[in-house]
Design an enzyme around this catalytic site. Structure first.
Site, short mmCIF file in Angstrom:
data_model
loop_
_atom_site.label_atom_id
_atom_site.label_comp_id
_atom_site.label_asym_id
_atom_site.label_seq_id
_atom_site.Cartn_x
_atom_site.Cartn_y
_atom_site.Cartn_z
CB THR A 177 27.80 15.71 50.83
OG1 THR A 177 26.84 14.55 50.89
CG2 THR A 177 28.17 15.88 52.47
CB THR B 15 61.86 55.91 38.45
OG1 THR B 15 62.96 54.56 38.43
CG2 THR B 15 62.96 56.95 38.64
CB SER C 92 13.09 42.89 40.50
OG SER C 92 12.82 42.90 39.21
CB SER D 99 68.67 52.91 44.09
OG SER D 99 67.98 52.65 42.82
CB THR D 100 63.80 53.85 42.10
OG1 THR D 100 63.65 55.36 41.74
CG2 THR D 100 62.48 53.36 41.89
CE LYS E 161 14.35 37.69 41.69
NZ LYS E 161 15.74 37.97 42.13
#
Length: 473
Positions: free
Chosen positions: A188, A102, A319, A141-142, A325
């Site tokens: 896998t 609302t 890092s 209406s809302t 790194k």
């Protein structure tokens, strides 16, 4: 001039800052719902949708002879300004709010009304000339404005996400072509499997995105069914019998979206199933994106002590203590977006389940969760493509080395030398630290020419017809 104007509502008089376009209902909501700090203005598609609904409603009511032409023109002009981006900062209500939306609806009513009053030559707050409820919210209406606006805003968000996904799909597809000549070992359960090309590996990421785009388009069809005209609970009380159809026609023209009115407005006003399904699709997209990013991090791990088969473009120092790194920060941020989407999906699930009888009062949190997922997934797709995938390079020497050293290469010889002999070759190669080629030749199971033929690039990476006479026992 006074710095305030006086507005009145159910609870009494309140001073409203003179410079704002919203009114007393929005002011109270702003005070009551200091929750997330994210207002509805943070999602322009929602503001645009609200203005679209209000414009369509005004046009329908005017066509039915219920709204004078002067008021219609002012409301339409205000809505069109908002749809073009004006007054976004006036939509100040927190996304997370009580009242089933609302406060959002009234925020839109008041901003549109006060801008329309200016267009008519009046002052903000002079509601006896044009009223937020009686005129801007006429026949509404809302409970039908808010869900309809959410669905329209969601359609806009879907379109943007699809564009981002398609762009990312194209990035992966281009890499698939670039990497097509590069043979590598498949895996896998994180163990060596049979060979494939790096291009085949990257093509799967493009295909996954394409499949998820199709699922998103399917989910969008349900979102296009709206309940505008339902008013409070779906019975259409206070609306003209022809209002819903006329408002729909205007709304389709305004938004460019092929919307339809739900066949049962009472059901449509309380049911959030379409949002649950859509959220599930967003979760599916997030799952696939996160899995893809997991792969990219693994394939680029190292650079010397990991797989190191591909290189991600370096984006920043990785890092504060280890010089040199570089971390896979772009896949990592996409992973985190995915985690958020998983949580948002659970929020949507609980909120949809919590509806009672003729209304679900928790659509504001559904909207918040969905729009966050859309926004962050869209940004994640764009970021992953632009700042990672397009700059990925391969390490051909590392790929070749993993193929030559892999014992799983013997799988390609199964149809020729048989499973038993192939198992013995694999066991010997593993025990002696040698490779499959050397063991096969030492055992004189195949000639060098036969072996080269059997381990050709195209043989290793696609189906092939094997003659039974080829098999050596």
């Amino acid at each position: 001039m006074s710095q305030f104007r006086i507005e009145h509502d159910l609870l009494g008089d309140r001073e409203v800052p003179a410079e704002v376009y919203y009114g007393v209902h929005t002011l109270r909501a702003q005070e009551n719902f200091q929750i997330s700090g994210t207002t509805i203005s943070a999602y322009p598609e929602l503001v645009t949708a609200l203005a679209s609904v209000k414009q369509a409603a005004a046009e329908a009511n005017a066509e039915l002879g219920l709204l004078p032409e002067a008021k219609l023109n002012a409301i339409v002009a205000a809505c069109e300004e908002i749809r073009k981006g004006a007054l976004r900062d006036q939509f100040v209500v927190d996304m997370i709010q009580g009242g089933a939306g609302t406060s959002t609806n009234m925020n839109a009513n008041e901003v549109i009304c006060n801008r329309a009053l200016e267009i008519l030559g009046h002052q903000r707050g002079e509601y006896h000339h044009l009223h937020p409820n009686e005129d801007v919210n006429m026949a509404q209406s809302t409970n039908d404005v808010y869900p309809t606006s959410l669905r329209i805003a969601t359609c806009f968000a879907i379109d943007r996400l699809l564009v981002a996904m398609d762009r990312l799909r194209g990035d992966f597809a281009e890499k698939a072509v670039e990497f097509a000549p590069l043979l590598k070992i498949g895996r896998t359960q994180l163990q060596d499997a049979v060979p494939m090309t790096l291009g085949q590996e990257f093509s799967t990421y493009a295909v996954m995105l394409e499949e998820d785009m199709a699922r998103l388009r399917e989910a969008s069809l349900l979102i296009r069914e709206i309940n505008l005209g339902a008013t409070a609970i779906g019975t259409g009380i206070t609306a003209h019998p022809e209002y819903a159809a006329k408002a729909l026609k205007s709304l389709v023209r305004i938004t460019g979206i092929e919307l339809s009115t739900a066949p049962n407005l009472i059901e449509a006003t309380q049911d959030c199933g379409a949002f649950v399904q859509l959220s599930g699709v967003l979760k599916r997209i997030a799952v696939k994106l996160s899995k893809t990013c997991n792969d990219l991090r693994l394939l680029s791990s190292g650079p010397r002590s990991g797989l190191g088969e591909i290189n991600l473009p370096p984006m920043q120092a990785g890092s504060s203590i280890m010089p040199g790194k570089v971390n896979p920060v772009i896949p990592e941020v996409v992973n985190q977006v995915a985690f958020e989407v998983f949580g948002n999906d659970l929020t949507v699930t609980f909120a949809a389940e919590a509806g009672q009888l003729q209304l679900n009062a928790f659509e504001p949190i559904i909207a918040t969760a969905l729009f966050r997922s859309f926004k962050h997934l869209t940004n994640a797709c764009n970021t992953l493509g632009e700042r990672c995938v397009r700059g990925i390079t391969a390490n051909p020497d590392r790929l070749k080395e993993s193929i030559e050293r892999s014992i799983a290469l013997v799988t390609a010889l199964n149809p020729i030398i048989g499973y038993k002999e192939a198992t013995e070759v694999a066991a010997e190669a593993y025990a002696n630290g040698t490779n499959v080629r050397e063991v096969v030749l030492r055992r004189k199971l195949m000639t060098e020419v036969e072996l080269e033929q059997a381990l050709r690039h195209e043989v290793l990476t696609q189906p092939r017809v094997y003659e039974q006479t080829q098999r050596k026992h």
